[in-house]
Design a protein around this motif. Structure first.
Motif, PDB file in Angstrom:
ATOM      1  N   VAL A   1      55.051  29.377  49.414  1.00  0.00           N
ATOM      2  CA  VAL A   1      54.523  29.830  48.130  1.00  0.00           C
ATOM      3  C   VAL A   1      53.276  29.002  47.826  1.00  0.00           C
ATOM      4  N   VAL A   2      52.202  29.697  47.487  1.00  0.00           N
ATOM      5  CA  VAL A   2      50.912  29.047  47.248  1.00  0.00           C
ATOM      6  C   VAL A   2      50.573  29.142  45.770  1.00  0.00           C
ATOM      7  N   GLY A   3      50.398  27.984  45.124  1.00  0.00           N
ATOM      8  CA  GLY A   3      49.833  27.976  43.789  1.00  0.00           C
ATOM      9  C   GLY A   3      48.317  28.052  43.902  1.00  0.00           C
ATOM     10  N   ILE A   4      47.696  28.812  43.048  1.00  0.00           N
ATOM     11  CA  ILE A   4      46.256  29.031  43.150  1.00  0.00           C
ATOM     12  C   ILE A   4      45.612  28.947  41.780  1.00  0.00           C
ATOM     13  N   SER A   5      44.411  28.402  41.723  1.00  0.00           N
ATOM     14  CA  SER A   5      43.631  28.377  40.488  1.00  0.00           C
ATOM     15  C   SER A   5      42.351  29.172  40.714  1.00  0.00           C
ATOM     16  N   PHE A   6      41.951  29.955  39.719  1.00  0.00           N
ATOM     17  CA  PHE A   6      40.761  30.784  39.853  1.00  0.00           C
ATOM     18  C   PHE A   6      40.181  31.067  38.465  1.00  0.00           C
ATOM     19  N   ASN A   7      38.934  31.518  38.450  1.00  0.00           N
ATOM     20  CA  ASN A   7      38.288  31.924  37.207  1.00  0.00           C
ATOM     21  C   ASN A   7      38.586  33.400  36.958  1.00  0.00           C
ATOM     22  N   ALA A   8      39.275  33.669  35.875  1.00  0.00           N
ATOM     23  CA  ALA A   8      39.644  35.046  35.538  1.00  0.00           C
ATOM     24  C   ALA A   8      38.482  35.746  34.849  1.00  0.00           C
ATOM     25  N   ILE A   9      38.230  36.989  35.239  1.00  0.00           N
ATOM     26  CA  ILE A   9      37.133  37.784  34.683  1.00  0.00           C
ATOM     27  C   ILE A   9      37.655  39.158  34.287  1.00  0.00           C
ATOM     28  N   ASP A  10      37.259  39.606  33.113  1.00  0.00           N
ATOM     29  CA  ASP A  10      37.595  40.956  32.649  1.00  0.00           C
ATOM     30  C   ASP A  10      36.296  41.752  32.528  1.00  0.00           C
ATOM     31  N   PRO A  11      35.957  42.608  33.524  1.00  0.00           N
ATOM     32  CA  PRO A  11      34.682  43.335  33.503  1.00  0.00           C
ATOM     33  C   PRO A  11      34.606  44.385  32.396  1.00  0.00           C
ATOM     34  N   ALA A  12      35.741  44.719  31.771  1.00  0.00           N
ATOM     35  CA  ALA A  12      35.735  45.718  30.707  1.00  0.00           C
ATOM     36  C   ALA A  12      35.211  45.154  29.385  1.00  0.00           C
ATOM     37  N   ARG A  13      35.118  43.840  29.289  1.00  0.00           N
ATOM     38  CA  ARG A  13      34.648  43.222  28.046  1.00  0.00           C
ATOM     39  C   ARG A  13      33.122  43.246  27.980  1.00  0.00           C
ATOM     40  N   PRO A  14      32.574  43.053  26.777  1.00  0.00           N
ATOM     41  CA  PRO A  14      31.109  43.011  26.647  1.00  0.00           C
ATOM     42  C   PRO A  14      30.514  41.837  27.420  1.00  0.00           C
ATOM     43  N   ALA A  15      29.269  41.962  27.816  1.00  0.00           N
ATOM     44  CA  ALA A  15      28.573  40.875  28.520  1.00  0.00           C
ATOM     45  C   ALA A  15      28.619  39.611  27.672  1.00  0.00           C
ATOM     46  N   GLY A  16      28.900  38.488  28.329  1.00  0.00           N
ATOM     47  CA  GLY A  16      29.018  37.221  27.619  1.00  0.00           C
ATOM     48  C   GLY A  16      30.437  36.889  27.214  1.00  0.00           C
ATOM     49  N   GLU A  17      31.347  37.865  27.279  1.00  0.00           N
ATOM     50  CA  GLU A  17      32.746  37.637  26.905  1.00  0.00           C
ATOM     51  C   GLU A  17      33.695  37.935  28.062  1.00  0.00           C
TER      52      GLU A  17
END
Length: 714
Positions: A225-241
């Motif tokens: 089992v691998v624990g992983i850290s990453f930057n989450a991105i939601d492309p549906a949100r407005p630019a900058g958010e």
């Protein structure tokens, strides 16, 4: 009100002068708690508070594990064979699983051992005394990783599924944080997860498409089992958010798209380490540690867990290096004769032995005290950084001294070598979990000055919120604080609380230096402002003062519950050495200040430091003399275990026989061994029936391994 008026006047200039704190930096600052180290920023050391830190004794279950399971494991470990095989034997892997070594921090309700932090640290230290690779293998699942993250943040379903399997060793975890292009600056990791929906088990499911490349991941090649850290991105949100923040997830192995790369070999060590990567790999939201609610708070989760883990695992390795180095170097120096004397009688050998003992007493005291604080429910993040840096550095110094004392014996590889494998492993502890360069330069004082100071964080928050009343109140309090520490620095720093009899003078010096440190910190921050963060050589020295005062106080705490007259010279030498190191760091700070006003402040702060001096030669030699007593060595090196075979076993056998013979007879036989006579003839002249056994054991310690021209054992 005066405070509001003051705040309004100060707000514009403070807005420019005070450093801006980003979200990731704030998460690090607010992680953990403030422990005893906070009193040094207050300028008032309360020794009654120190005495109130309880000693964490192992319970019956823990003691039984230490008395039976750990020695059994160590007797399965052959340091040289493991190093040559580049892996632990299968029977060792099985033993670790069967007896719960991977589940020491997991509660009994989930099938774990639920050990106290102090016991967990002792287990790692004992294993590391005979084999670093085995210690690292045990340490990782119990340190920063899936188990601790699950315990603190996991959903009930995640806990119920994973924790029993981790406790039994059915699952072996790793945690992937470091990226090739984001090492020390881990918060800037380029690894991303894009929020999306995909078909999962026949159902359209919300989750993340992950693209990441991680390296230096311990246990990755064997992880299930691998624990992983990453930057989450939601492309549906407005630019900058669209950026949601760092997020942590668990991924079972195997999983489509997850690639465990080729193995790394840090310093050719036998512990498993390697890269983990994926390209557009989908995971459902259920795999986020804590579920959807915890998307974006992964950095805070990691920092809060690191506040505890940094205090345990690597300090345990550092102390193991110190204990093993002292046990080996002192033992060898007592057995090895040159010019008709054991080499430990020569002052240039006695001095490093004495300093190794004094430094070990101090670092081990700080490590044990901090573990006991952790067991009270605290998470002292700054103290953890102090331990990580200073204990691993002390381990490096100790093993270098040991290698010097052993000479040719130390540099010839083979089964009978006493230190070379550990010597080769030493840079690993220096490098990981926050490289020591980074830890000393930015974390110890940089985080401590904001986190532990009674007013700085209040001032920063007031400026960030544009609250003049709060800023004025903080500034008034800070002003009183500065004046009081100026008085204590210049005139009188009272001794608050009781200390062990005979240590009052040392305690007063700690109190005086604490006031000088607090005054100096305020002056430097006030004059240099945010520039102090970039003047790393200055902030490093301030961190050194804080660290050595913390370790000096820990020596007093330790001697209060371990007040053995035999070890008193070592304890006193340890606390005095830490006080001297703190005073030297303060002097070096003022020698290098770039501002004339600060140099004037230095003349004030340095008043009264002249009586603080390094240990005299005679005091150092007196400490070395105490090491002739095996009981003193055992008090200093209680965690040194015996392996399956090898040089450590040979040395232990020779020292045991020397003790049975007595120092005078062992010395006579040790000198006679150089006469090129048969051992039987030399032994016949002795009144002891163990003389021949001792001569053979001594010869085994002195000899080194030889190999054929093809490198095979001869």
């Amino acid at each position: 009100m005066l405070s509001t008026l003051l705040g309004r006047l100060a707000l514009p200039s403070f807005s420019k002068a005070l450093p801006k704190i980003g979200d990731t930096e704030r998460a690090a600052l607010e992680s953990g708690t403030v422990g005893f180290e906070g009193c040094f920023f207050e300028g008032r050391v309360d020794f009654s508070r120190l005495a109130a830190i309880p000693v964490q004794r192992p319970n019956a279950q823990e003691q039984a594990f230490l008395d039976r399971r750990v020695p059994e494991l160590c007797r399965m470990l052959d340091d040289y064979a493991i190093d040559e095989a580049h892996d632990l034997p299968q029977e060792v892997w099985q033993y670790l699983r069967e007896h719960g070594f991977f589940g020491m921090i997991i509660p009994r309700a989930f099938g774990g051992l639920e050990f106290a932090h102090a016991t967990h640290a002792e287990v790692v230290t004992r294993i590391a005394s005979v084999n670093i690779a085995a210690a690292v293998t045990v340490m990782v699942p119990n340190s920063l990783g899936p188990a601790e993250l699950l315990l603190r943040y996991g959903t009930d379903a995640q806990k119920d599924h994973y924790l029993p399997r981790l406790a039994r060793g059915v699952e072996l975890p790793c945690f992937a944080l470091t990226s090739p292009y984001a090492g020390s600056d881990a918060a800037a990791m380029p690894d991303v997860g894009v929020l999306t929906e995909r078909l999962w088990n026949g159902v359209m499911t919300k989750g993340f498409a992950l693209t990441f490349s991680k390296r230096y991941i311990t246990l990755a090649p064997v992880a299930s089992v691998v624990g992983i850290s990453f930057n989450a991105i939601d492309p549906a949100r407005p630019a900058g958010e669209q950026e949601l923040g760092i997020t942590c997830a668990l991924i079972p192995v195997p999983h489509p798209g997850l690639e465990i790369g080729a193995r790394h070999k840090p310093m050719r060590s036998a512990f498993m380490n390697g890269p983990v990567q994926a390209e557009n790999m989908f995971i459902p939201l259920d795999w986020i540690i804590g579920g959807e609610a915890n998307v974006g708070i992964g950095w805070r989760m990691l920092m809060e867990c690191l506040a505890a883990g940094r205090s345990i695992s690597l300090p345990a390795l550092g102390v193991a290096l110190q204990q093993t180095s002292l046990y080996v170097a002192n033992g060898y120096a007592g057995l090895r004769n040159q010019f008709g004397l054991p080499i430990r009688r020569f002052h240039n050998v006695a001095e490093p032995l004495a300093l190794m003992a004094a430094d070990l007493y101090a670092t081990d005291a700080a490590r044990r005290m901090t573990a006991c604080i952790l067991d009270q429910g605290e998470r002292p993040s700054v103290a953890g950084a102090i331990l990580k840096y200073h204990v691993t550095e002390a381990g490096r110094t100790a093993i270098n001294c040991g290698m010097d004392i052993l000479g040719g014996k130390a540099i010839c590889a083979g089964p009978s070598n006493l230190l070379s494998n550990a010597y080769r492993h030493t840079p690993i502890a220096i490098t990981v979990e926050g490289a020591n360069i980074l830890t000393r330069a930015l974390i110890i004082f940089g985080q401590g000055a904001v986190r532990c100071h009674p007013f700085v964080l209040k001032e920063i928050d007031a400026v960030a919120q544009g609250d003049p009343a709060a800023l004025g109140q903080a500034l008034l309090g800070h002003g009183r604080h500065l004046v009081l520490n100026f008085w204590r620095s210049l005139v009188h720093a009272p001794l608050v609380g009781e200390v062990p009899a005979g240590f009052e003078r040392e305690a007063r010096k700690i109190a005086r230096l604490a006031a000088k440190f607090a005054f100096t910190s305020d002056i430097c921050m006030g004059v240099l402002g945010g520039r102090l963060k970039r003047l790393e050589l200055l902030s490093s020295r301030l961190g050194d003062v804080l660290s050595h005062l913390y370790m000096a106080s820990a020596c007093i705490w330790r001697y209060a519950w371990q007040s053995d007259a035999r070890i008193e010279p070592v304890a006193r030498g340890a606390v005095r050495r830490q006080i001297w190191l703190a005073s030297q760091a303060l002097r070096e700070l003022f020698d290098n200040l770039p501002n004339p006003l600060l140099r004037v402040a230095g003349l004030i702060a340095l008043r009264g430091l002249s009586p603080i001096r390094r240990l005299h030669d005679m005091e150092t030699l007196a400490i070395a003399d105490t090491l002739r007593d095996p009981q003193v060595v055992r008090l200093l090196c209680p965690d040194v275990e015996m392996p399956k075979s090898g040089g450590l076993c040979d040395l232990h056998d020779a020292l045991r026989l020397a003790s049975e013979l007595g120092e005078e007879e062992a010395l006579r036989l040790g000198s006679a061994i150089r006469q090129h006579k048969p051992f039987e003839e030399i032994a016949a002249a002795s009144a002891s029936p163990r003389a021949l056994d001792f001569l053979r054991a001594l010869d085994k310690v002195i000899q080194v391994d030889s190999f054929g021209s093809d490198g095979a054992d001869s």
